[in-house]
Design a protein around this motif. Sequence first.
Motif, PDB file in Angstrom:
ATOM      1  N   ARG A 180       0.857 -37.989  -9.527  1.00  0.00           N
ATOM      2  CA  ARG A 180       0.989 -37.155  -8.322  1.00  0.00           C
ATOM      3  C   ARG A 180       2.400 -36.593  -8.180  1.00  0.00           C
ATOM      4  O   ARG A 180       2.595 -35.504  -7.622  1.00  0.00           O
ATOM      5  CB  ARG A 180       0.606 -37.978  -7.085  1.00  0.00           C
ATOM      6  N   LEU A 183       3.169 -33.035  -9.240  1.00  0.00           N
ATOM      7  CA  LEU A 183       2.865 -31.880  -8.395  1.00  0.00           C
ATOM      8  C   LEU A 183       4.135 -31.187  -7.904  1.00  0.00           C
ATOM      9  O   LEU A 183       4.060 -30.069  -7.378  1.00  0.00           O
ATOM     10  CB  LEU A 183       2.018 -32.310  -7.186  1.00  0.00           C
ATOM     11  N   ARG A 195       1.315 -27.845 -12.254  1.00  0.00           N
ATOM     12  CA  ARG A 195       0.763 -28.219 -10.946  1.00  0.00           C
ATOM     13  C   ARG A 195      -0.749 -27.993 -10.887  1.00  0.00           C
ATOM     14  O   ARG A 195      -1.480 -28.817 -10.331  1.00  0.00           O
ATOM     15  CB  ARG A 195       1.461 -27.410  -9.845  1.00  0.00           C
ATOM     16  N   LYS A 196      -1.215 -26.889 -11.465  1.00  0.00           N
ATOM     17  CA  LYS A 196      -2.666 -26.651 -11.481  1.00  0.00           C
ATOM     18  C   LYS A 196      -3.404 -27.718 -12.276  1.00  0.00           C
ATOM     19  O   LYS A 196      -4.450 -28.230 -11.848  1.00  0.00           O
ATOM     20  CB  LYS A 196      -2.953 -25.270 -12.080  1.00  0.00           C
ATOM     21  N   ILE A 199      -3.523 -30.992 -10.334  1.00  0.00           N
ATOM     22  CA  ILE A 199      -4.494 -30.943  -9.223  1.00  0.00           C
ATOM     23  C   ILE A 199      -5.901 -31.249  -9.738  1.00  0.00           C
ATOM     24  O   ILE A 199      -6.627 -32.088  -9.181  1.00  0.00           O
ATOM     25  CB  ILE A 199      -4.455 -29.561  -8.536  1.00  0.00           C
ATOM     26  N   TYR A 248      -2.534 -37.201  -1.807  1.00  0.00           N
ATOM     27  CA  TYR A 248      -3.043 -36.087  -2.623  1.00  0.00           C
ATOM     28  C   TYR A 248      -3.619 -34.984  -1.733  1.00  0.00           C
ATOM     29  O   TYR A 248      -3.340 -33.793  -1.930  1.00  0.00           O
ATOM     30  CB  TYR A 248      -4.094 -36.622  -3.581  1.00  0.00           C
ATOM     31  N   LEU A 252      -2.438 -30.985  -1.199  1.00  0.00           N
ATOM     32  CA  LEU A 252      -3.306 -29.808  -1.264  1.00  0.00           C
ATOM     33  C   LEU A 252      -3.232 -28.993   0.018  1.00  0.00           C
ATOM     34  O   LEU A 252      -3.215 -27.753  -0.008  1.00  0.00           O
ATOM     35  CB  LEU A 252      -4.754 -30.239  -1.533  1.00  0.00           C
ATOM     36  N   ALA A 282      -6.436 -25.464  -5.251  1.00  0.00           N
ATOM     37  CA  ALA A 282      -6.453 -26.521  -4.243  1.00  0.00           C
ATOM     38  C   ALA A 282      -7.741 -26.494  -3.434  1.00  0.00           C
ATOM     39  O   ALA A 282      -8.370 -27.544  -3.205  1.00  0.00           O
ATOM     40  CB  ALA A 282      -5.243 -26.374  -3.318  1.00  0.00           C
ATOM     41  N   SER A 285     -10.707 -27.687  -5.512  1.00  0.00           N
ATOM     42  CA  SER A 285     -10.709 -29.152  -5.628  1.00  0.00           C
ATOM     43  C   SER A 285     -11.182 -29.798  -4.341  1.00  0.00           C
ATOM     44  O   SER A 285     -11.940 -30.781  -4.361  1.00  0.00           O
ATOM     45  CB  SER A 285      -9.303 -29.642  -5.983  1.00  0.00           C
TER      46      SER A 285
END
Length: 715
Positions: A180, A183, A195-196, A199, A248, A252, A282, A285
Amino acid sequence: MKARRNKKQLPSFRKLLKTSKVKLENKLKNKQFKQQSTLKKYRKEQRKLRQAVKDAVSKKPIPLEDPKDKQRGKRIERKEEEEEEALPLDMMDEDDLQLMKDLGQRASFLTRDLSSSEPVHTKKRKHERIIDKYEKIPRTLQTTPEKELIHLLPIKDKSGIIPQTREKPGESIKKLKELRSMLMEQDPDVAVTVRKLVIVSLMELFKDITPSYKIRPLTEAEKSAKMRKETQKLREFEEGLVSQYKFYLENLEQMVKDWKQRKLKKSNVVSLKAYKGLAEVAVKSLCELLVALPHFNFHNNIIVLIVPLMNDMSKLEVSRLVFSRESIGFLTPFMLKTFLCLRIKEVEVKKDTEDINKPKKFMTFKEKRKTLSRMQRKWKKAEEKLERELREAEASESTEKKLKLHTETLNIVFVTYFRILKKAQRSPLLPAVLEGLAKFAHLINVEFFDDLLVVLHTLIESGDLSYQESLHCVQTAFHILSGQGDVLNIDPMKFYTHLYKTLFKLHAGATNEGVETVLQCLEVMLTKRRKQVSQQRALAFIKRLCTLALHVLPNSSIGILATTRILMHTFPKTDLLLDNESQGSGVFLPELDEPEYCNAQNTALWELHALRRHYHPVVQRFASHLIAGAPSEGSEALKPELSRRSAAELFEAYSMAAMTFNPPVESSNSKMKSKVLQGDSFLDEDLNQLINRHCNEAVTQSPLDFTKYLETSLQ
């Protein structure tokens, strides 16, 4: 009375003789077996001795030392005696000295100490074997701890059974924090990509390791209570999982907020354009977690975060991700179409308040004593005790609570639908409303049936609806009448007439997709309401459906012919359409819009003969089957894969969405003609002469006069 004889009789002489003979044979066999075993042991020992002698002769001896300390004195004395007896080296010839050296090198096992039975170099050989065995063992680093594995169900494939295991996630929960932290990647070259990927990776991880229950916070008493080591590990895992899942989701949410605000941060690692891509990933997800983990913590928080994004025109792409489909137009119809995903099949029927809230009553002691025996009373007592315990320990929702929740949800849905029908009949929301009413019509309260049918008929007659929307109106009306509305005295003839006169709006172009809705309407209107349908109406619909099958795509023709087959089985007297002779007075009027009065009994299904020569093989098969009277047995009967499927399923199975025929259609190989006709050969001789004469004449500028030809034709 005679005295009872003794049942136990003495053995006869022959029997004794036979028994003694058997015993002697057994003794002889045992003696022979002992002799053989003794002989085998002796041979084995001799074989070992011979092998030891061979090994000793073939190998060089080593200097022998007596391992026992107490024999050292004797060995020293023996050496002194040998030295005294031995001749000095200077008194021996060179040949004798060389011979003695050779004999010393070839010393046999007789020169060695035989107190030990081991051959020469045994210890060395054993040492070498231990080293080889150690070298074959695979290397393992001492720093890597042993993994605790969970054994899963095995997988079986062609090669055999493959065992499946996975590492217990309790020890790896700390690695979620490390993942995490990525990120917040600060390298501007790879920040957006990393970062993508993080995620999506965390989303898949949480979907895999999340338990199938909601984790509640521990009370103070539970925290202070003593527990087993395994329970403590489980609680630590659950607390860590919930904590990392919360962080998390917060990350997002922050990405979506950054995109809304469109403000660059001080670090300036991610550009404004990249904010949109991060927000899309984000939201996607979040949507997947909402669907995959509806039972887990923070489910309501995800809904609160997603819902405001659904009707914001500036966030069109993100809102499409919420619905996982492409669309044109406003987003509000999408929000209404989410109601179609509700899995509600039953609702709470109105009853008296006493019946709804009536708890289960247990029998009193006096009632038990009057009606039950002692054993039955004991069983009844144990049963009631168990039922009370189950009620107290039951964690899942009861059926009554579910029905109540479904009823409240559906009431909100219907209020939304009726409000749009009343105030916004020309809005783009109407198709979604009609589709929703068609799905949940059987759950509508009977009190609204009359008003709703009037509204639906008004919408159809207004002419403002598209063909698909008018079909949804018809479908909704018949779903209402097939459920609780079956007891009402309502004549839906106007809906039959509307569908009958609009069937020819379907064709092989844009309206081909409406065939599926038509097939669903026909099933509700004719098959399920067969007791309320007259024979004239059934004949008219069968005739029009066969005509319609001539000018639609193959999958539509198959679905229509399958519906025709079901109607011929449902209404057996409709087989008169397969006969050329008329069955009454009057002439068939195909242009008439009323199915009851078009005299369909005076026509025949000549369209089936044309469909029997159709280019699609399945259409040919259905046409031949219907011409034969739709038999269930024999050579003209359909195969199970065609007869057991519904019309809508056949329409989907043979769809041409991929622009290919299913099954492939064979190309027609026409025979080449021996003589190709060209030019004048197509014309008559007199006509050829007339053409040649006019072509050879000189062109003269004379006025055209058509009056003489007109007078001639009038005469």
